[in-house]
Scaffold this active site. Structure first.
Site, PDB file in Angstrom:
ATOM      1  CG  ASP A   1      20.140  -1.210  20.069  1.00 25.34           C
ATOM      2  OD1 ASP A   1      18.915  -1.183  19.869  1.00 25.34           O
ATOM      3  OD2 ASP A   1      20.688  -0.626  21.020  1.00 25.34           O
TER       4      ASP A   1
ATOM      5  CD  GLU B   1      16.572  -3.782  17.753  1.00 24.10           C
ATOM      6  OE1 GLU B   1      17.056  -2.742  18.250  1.00 24.10           O
ATOM      7  OE2 GLU B   1      16.160  -4.741  18.428  1.00 24.10           O
TER       8      GLU B   1
ATOM      9  CG  ASP C   1      17.336 -10.651  19.672  1.00 25.71           C
ATOM     10  OD1 ASP C   1      17.173 -11.475  20.590  1.00 25.71           O
ATOM     11  OD2 ASP C   1      17.036  -9.454  19.776  1.00 25.71           O
TER      12      ASP C   1
END
Length: 335
Positions: free
Chosen positions: A93, A123, A237
Site C-alpha cells: 500500500d 504497490e 495482488d
C-alpha cells in the site's frame, strides 16, 4: 519521512521546484523522489543527493564523480533449515502516504523476522523502494518500474547468499492495461532448485474484470512456457473474485488450497479486521485479492507445506496496520 512535517525551513516555491529539478538531473530519477528526499532533509540539496547515492550503494567522490560501490552479491550463511524455502508476497500500500515510514519499517521487520528466500511486493513507489533497498541490503532488488508508466509497481527481492544464484529478470507489459500493469519475472536457483518467480498487480476494480481475467490467462500461459525442470511460482495482488478463476489450468495449483484451505488464512483484504481504509456503511467486504499459484517441475522438486497471513498486528507507533492488505507467507520443503 516523518508523519508530521515542519515547514519552518521551507524555501520559496520556485526554489523548491528548482532543487527538485536539480536533484532529479543529478541522480537520474524523477521529481517525486526528489520531493521525498528534499522534504526530509530540510531542502538541503547536497545532503539529499549524498544520502540518495549512499542508500543506493553509491558514494559521491571528491571530484563530483559518482563511484559505484557494489555490495557483495553473496553472503556466506549457515543453513539451519536445508530442507526449507520460504516466499512472502505482500501489497504494501505505497499509495497511502499516512505513516508511510513506520509502515514500511514494519514490512522490513516482518521480512527480517521471517527470513524468506524470495519476496514479492506490490504497490511500491520510488520513496518506498529507496527505504526497502536500504533496510533489505541483504536482498537483490528487482524493480517492475517502467519509465513513463504509473508511479507504483511490483518488485521481487531475492536473498543474497551462496544458496541463491540469480539468473535473469524480465518485464512483460499487459497490452490491454489502462493502469500500467505488468508481469515481473525472475529466474533463479535456490538450494540447487531451478525456479521461475512471477509477480503482478492485476487490473483493479470490479468494472475491469474482463481485462483482469485476460491478464491472469496471460500469466498462466507464461507459467506453462517455462522449462519442465523449473518450479514456477506466480502471485501477488491479483484483485481476483472467485468467479473470475473458477477453474485452474491443468498442473497449476492454488497454494492456499493445497496447503489445507485454512479459513483463517483465506481473506487478504478484510475490512472487518483491517481499518486502514475507511469503508462507509454497515457492509464490510472481505475478499481473497492476494493469491499464489505453483506449477511443479518434472519431477517435482518442492512440496508446499504451510500458508499463513502476515501483517495482522496493529503497529504501536501509529495504531494502524502495515498495509490494508495482509501479506502471504508460504513454506516449501525440498523433495
Amino acid at each position: 519521512m516523518s508523519d508530521s512535517e515542519d515547514d519552518s525551513n521551507l524555501p520559496p516555491q520556485q526554489e523548491c521546484l528548482e532543487r527538485c529539478k536539480q536533484f532529479a538531473e543529478l541522480t537520474g530519477t524523477d521529481r517525486a523522489l526528489a520531493m521525498f528526499y528534499l522534504q526530509d532533509r530540510e531542502w538541503d540539496l547536497q545532503r539529499s543527493v549524498n544520502d540518495y547515492f549512499e542508500s543506493m550503494g553509491k558514494a559521491c567522490g571528491s571530484d563530483d564523480d559518482v563511484q559505484v560501490i557494489s555490495p557483495p552479491e553473496t553472503t556466506a550463511v549457515n543453513d539451519t533449515e536445508p530442507h526449507r524455502l520460504r516466499l512472502l508476497s505482500w501489497n504494501i500500500d505505497g499509495l497511502d502516504k499516512l505513516n508511510q515510514e513506520s509502515r514500511t519499517k514494519a514490512v522490513y521487520e516482518k521480512i527480517k523476522a521471517e527470513n524468506p528466500h524470495v519476496v514479492f511486493l506490490q504497490e511500491v513507489i520510488p520513496p518506498i523502494e529507496v527505504m526497502i533497498r536500504g533496510y533489505c541490503s541483504d536482498y537483490k532488488f528487482l524493480s517492475g518500474y517502467v519509465h513513463g508508466s504509473f508511479q507504483y509497481y511490483s518488485a521481487i527481492l531475492l536473498k543474497k547468499d551462496f544458496l541463491t544464484k540469480f539468473d535473469s529478470a524480465d518485464i512483460i507489459q499487459f497490452p490491454g492495461s489502462v493502469m500500467g500493469r505488468n508481469l515481473l519475472i525472475a529466474k533463479a536457483t535456490i538450494k540447487g532448485i531451478n525456479f521461475s518467480f512471477m509477480t503482478a498487480h492485476l487490473e483493479s476494480c470490479k468494472e475491469h474484470s474482463k481485462e483482469r481475467v485476460e491478464q491472469l490467462k496471460s500469466a498462466f500461459k507464461k507459467m506453462k512456457e517455462f522449462e519442465k525442470d523449473r518450479t514456477v511460482i506466480f502471485g501477488g495482488d491479483l484483485n481476483l473474485r472467485d468467479k473470475e478463476v473458477a477453474k485452474l489450468p491443468e498442473n497449476i495449483y492454488d497454494l492456499w488450497e493445497v496447503t489445507g484451505k485454512r479459513p483463517e488464512a483465506k481473506f487478504t483484504w478484510d475490512m472487518n479486521r483491517n481499518d486502514n481504509k475507511e469503508f462507509g456503511g454497515d457492509f464490510k467486504p472481505k475478499l481473497r485479492f492476494d493469491r499464489l499459484y505453483i506449477k511443479h517441475s518434472i519431477p517435482p522438486t518442492v512440496k508446499p507445506v504451510y500458508f499463513e497471513l502476515v501483517g495482522i498486528e496493529r503497529l504501536k507507533t501509529c495504531q494502524r496496520f502495515a498495509s490494508d492488505h495482509w501479506g502471504l507467507l508460504t513454506h516449501y520443503d525440498k523433495v
